[in-house]
Design a protein around this motif. Sequence first.
Motif, short mmCIF file in Angstrom:
data_model
loop_
_atom_site.label_atom_id
_atom_site.label_comp_id
_atom_site.label_asym_id
_atom_site.label_seq_id
_atom_site.Cartn_x
_atom_site.Cartn_y
_atom_site.Cartn_z
N ILE A 222 -9.77 -4.07 11.99
CA ILE A 222 -8.60 -4.56 12.71
C ILE A 222 -7.81 -5.52 11.83
CG2 ILE A 222 -7.80 -5.63 14.85
CD1 ILE A 222 -9.39 -3.06 15.25
N PHE A 223 -8.53 -6.40 11.15
CA PHE A 223 -7.88 -7.41 10.31
C PHE A 223 -7.11 -6.78 9.15
CE2 PHE A 223 -8.35 -10.11 6.48
CZ PHE A 223 -7.49 -11.14 6.84
N VAL A 224 -7.71 -5.80 8.50
CA VAL A 224 -7.06 -5.17 7.34
C VAL A 224 -5.72 -4.54 7.74
CG1 VAL A 224 -7.24 -3.17 5.81
CG2 VAL A 224 -9.13 -4.78 5.96
N VAL A 225 -5.70 -3.84 8.88
CA VAL A 225 -4.47 -3.16 9.31
C VAL A 225 -3.42 -4.17 9.74
CG1 VAL A 225 -3.49 -1.56 10.99
CG2 VAL A 225 -5.72 -1.09 9.98
N PHE A 226 -3.77 -5.05 10.68
CA PHE A 226 -2.78 -5.95 11.25
C PHE A 226 -2.37 -7.05 10.28
CE2 PHE A 226 -4.62 -4.74 15.61
CZ PHE A 226 -3.70 -3.70 15.72
N ALA A 227 -3.32 -7.62 9.54
CA ALA A 227 -2.97 -8.66 8.57
C ALA A 227 -2.16 -8.09 7.41
CB ALA A 227 -4.23 -9.34 8.05
N GLY A 228 -2.50 -6.88 6.97
CA GLY A 228 -1.71 -6.26 5.89
C GLY A 228 -0.28 -6.03 6.32
N ILE A 229 -0.08 -5.58 7.56
CA ILE A 229 1.28 -5.38 8.07
C ILE A 229 1.95 -6.73 8.31
CG2 ILE A 229 2.62 -4.47 10.01
CD1 ILE A 229 0.53 -2.29 10.29
N GLY A 230 1.19 -7.70 8.85
CA GLY A 230 1.77 -9.00 9.15
C GLY A 230 2.17 -9.79 7.92
N LEU A 231 1.40 -9.69 6.84
CA LEU A 231 1.79 -10.39 5.60
C LEU A 231 3.15 -9.94 5.11
CD1 LEU A 231 -1.59 -10.45 3.63
CD2 LEU A 231 -0.29 -12.44 4.38
N ALA A 232 3.49 -8.68 5.34
CA ALA A 232 4.79 -8.17 4.90
C ALA A 232 5.88 -8.40 5.93
CB ALA A 232 4.67 -6.67 4.59
N LEU B 113 -6.35 -3.87 2.29
CA LEU B 113 -5.38 -4.86 2.75
C LEU B 113 -4.15 -4.89 1.85
CD1 LEU B 113 -4.76 -7.36 4.61
CD2 LEU B 113 -5.89 -8.75 2.87
N LEU B 114 -4.37 -4.91 0.54
CA LEU B 114 -3.24 -4.91 -0.38
C LEU B 114 -2.46 -3.60 -0.31
CD1 LEU B 114 -4.59 -6.63 -3.63
CD2 LEU B 114 -2.88 -7.49 -2.02
N GLY B 115 -3.17 -2.47 -0.15
CA GLY B 115 -2.48 -1.19 -0.04
C GLY B 115 -1.58 -1.12 1.18
N ILE B 116 -2.08 -1.58 2.33
CA ILE B 116 -1.26 -1.59 3.54
C ILE B 116 -0.09 -2.56 3.40
CG2 ILE B 116 -1.29 -2.19 6.01
CD1 ILE B 116 -4.15 -1.16 6.11
N PHE B 117 -0.33 -3.69 2.73
CA PHE B 117 0.76 -4.64 2.49
C PHE B 117 1.88 -4.02 1.65
CE2 PHE B 117 2.48 -7.59 -0.71
CZ PHE B 117 3.23 -8.41 0.12
N VAL B 118 1.50 -3.35 0.58
CA VAL B 118 2.51 -2.72 -0.28
C VAL B 118 3.25 -1.62 0.47
CG1 VAL B 118 2.85 -1.35 -2.38
CG2 VAL B 118 1.26 -3.29 -2.40
N LEU B 119 2.52 -0.79 1.20
CA LEU B 119 3.15 0.29 1.95
C LEU B 119 4.10 -0.25 3.02
CD1 LEU B 119 3.30 3.35 2.46
CD2 LEU B 119 1.37 3.11 4.04
N THR B 120 3.68 -1.30 3.72
CA THR B 120 4.53 -1.90 4.74
C THR B 120 5.78 -2.52 4.12
OG1 THR B 120 2.56 -2.41 6.06
CG2 THR B 120 4.59 -3.53 6.66
N THR B 121 5.62 -3.15 2.97
CA THR B 121 6.78 -3.75 2.29
C THR B 121 7.81 -2.68 1.93
OG1 THR B 121 5.35 -5.48 1.37
CG2 THR B 121 7.50 -5.16 0.33
N ILE B 122 7.35 -1.53 1.47
CA ILE B 122 8.27 -0.43 1.12
C ILE B 122 8.98 0.08 2.37
CG2 ILE B 122 8.39 1.92 0.21
CD1 ILE B 122 6.02 1.22 -1.59
N VAL B 123 8.22 0.27 3.46
CA VAL B 123 8.82 0.79 4.70
C VAL B 123 9.84 -0.20 5.26
CG1 VAL B 123 8.33 1.44 7.09
CG2 VAL B 123 6.83 2.22 5.26
N LEU B 124 9.51 -1.50 5.27
CA LEU B 124 10.43 -2.50 5.80
C LEU B 124 11.65 -2.66 4.89
CD1 LEU B 124 7.98 -5.27 7.08
CD2 LEU B 124 9.19 -3.53 8.40
#
Length: 574
Positions: free
Chosen positions: A271-281, A537-548
């Motif tokens: 749960i943390f990896v998904v939501f925190a990765g998206i939230g950091l971005a 976590l870093l992968g989801i952060f990077v992917l979310t940053t690109i989408v946003l």
Amino acid sequence: ILLIIGGFTCGLAFGVGVDWFLAAVMGVAIVLLFVVNFYLVVTWADPLDQTSSVWQTILVVTALSLAQGAILCLPLDVANNANSLNCSNRYDDENDALSGDCGNLDMALFWEVVILMIFVYVVMLLPMAIFQYEAWDEVEVKGKRTDNCKAFWSALYWEMGVLFVTGLTLALMYIFLGTAEVPVAAHKMDVYHSFTDDTLSSPVWDFQKVVEVNILNATGMLEFTGAELSAAEAAKETCLNCATLEDDTVEVKTSFPVYVAALTGFVGWFIFVVFAGIGLASCPGDLIRKYMDRPVILSVADLTKVQKQLQQRTNELLKMGHELKKGREDANKAANKSWLDKRSRRQEDRRNVNQLKQMTYLLESDFESWHASKGEKKDYNFLYPYVCLVLGVLAALLTLLWVVHLALYVLPDPPLHPFLNEYFLQFDTWFPLFGVLSVALFAGYLLVCVIFGIFKVGVRLMCMTLHPMRYGKTLMNAFMFNTMWILLCAIPVVQFCTEAFDSYARYTTIGAILGVQVKYLKFFRYFFENNVFVYCLLGIFVLTTIVLGWKPKDEPSSSKKLKAALVAQKRGGK
């Protein structure tokens, strides 16, 4: 409140021998957490929510305080040990008494209580409350009405299933996988046959003393003493190659509370990896966008134009809501449907409902902005966008520092630079409290990112039901749902910060629990040793940053697509 803080402080100081300053800080922090969370729940709750009860409100307040308190326990652990090995063992080597430089708080017992409370809330109390809330109906459904008694028994039925699955999983895993394989460096030497020098007629060791150590309850580093060398200087020159160094493992059977922490934290990591990765971005961008999209006074013509658009969207949502309701009624009347057909229809219906909720949520947000643009919204604070701008800039800085710290210290082996650890450690030379507060800031920010990630997933993805939290309009099920995810992520946040700041938190009790016993547990160790969660976590952060970056603003789902889905669902139900 002052009497409560004073009584709590005196009780810890006189009754347990805890340092006065730590006892006072704990008393103030606990009272502040309960007061702030109680104010948050009461002011943000919807007064028209008839389903909520007093015990559910108390449950949410205590659960939020527990999650925040677990995060604050990490800097408390650092302050209690005072960067000393003796504090970790709670005894001074010279006089075999409690060290006056330490906080003298039994953090091992403290952490066990916090972890077990999190487990009880996540597995028992919050699911039971959510099941009961969802089972209670204000209106008649199929000619029947569910009262509080029926809702309780329905919730208890589902809760028994949750407890059975959780208990069976925990018991089997603890029996077969409850052993930690801790890596050690083994030095092996034959002390009687390693020397050929005639000048050394006696063995290397004058005497040997075995020190018994309870490794399950040990905290910090262990000091093994009791053996001395004879002819020490000569032995150093002679015994250069008489010892061999080998990598080995020591199997340690963990206690049950430690394994509860491991299993709860392991589930929470996903749960943390998904939501925190998206939230950091998304957290910095969402806060800054509140400033960029702040309401401005519009002309009469612009207000009329926006009003017509809002009316059109409202009418479309009403029509789609009636079609969705009618489709459900037709599905209930339909017979001779297979289990797979019913399951497929429920999934499609849930997806359509989530889209309708998302469109309604964004419509309400746009309506409030339009109402504020008219200058008639009395409870609107014009300073709110500017506060969001400042917080957004701070969030962007914290996100950048976290990403750089992961790249320089956490992922490389060996680390390239201590980075934030060096920043925290420099406070020990002049004002240690600033270092403790800095750790609390970085750890608390991760929990805030989890909250932003939950909201972003609910708005952008239709696979998850949206549970929005809005001032004065939040339903109790939204409070309980979001609180459960926050509480489930508390242990991963603590473990993540313990690993990331291990140079600063090197003598903490939680470091020995999560950084040694939990980290090297069977099955779990492959995820933690290889940093699987950190890379995700870093992968989801990077992917979310690109989408946003491509689509920064939250937009309502297409009404045309939802209408087409409702028509197709209606045809499929016939």
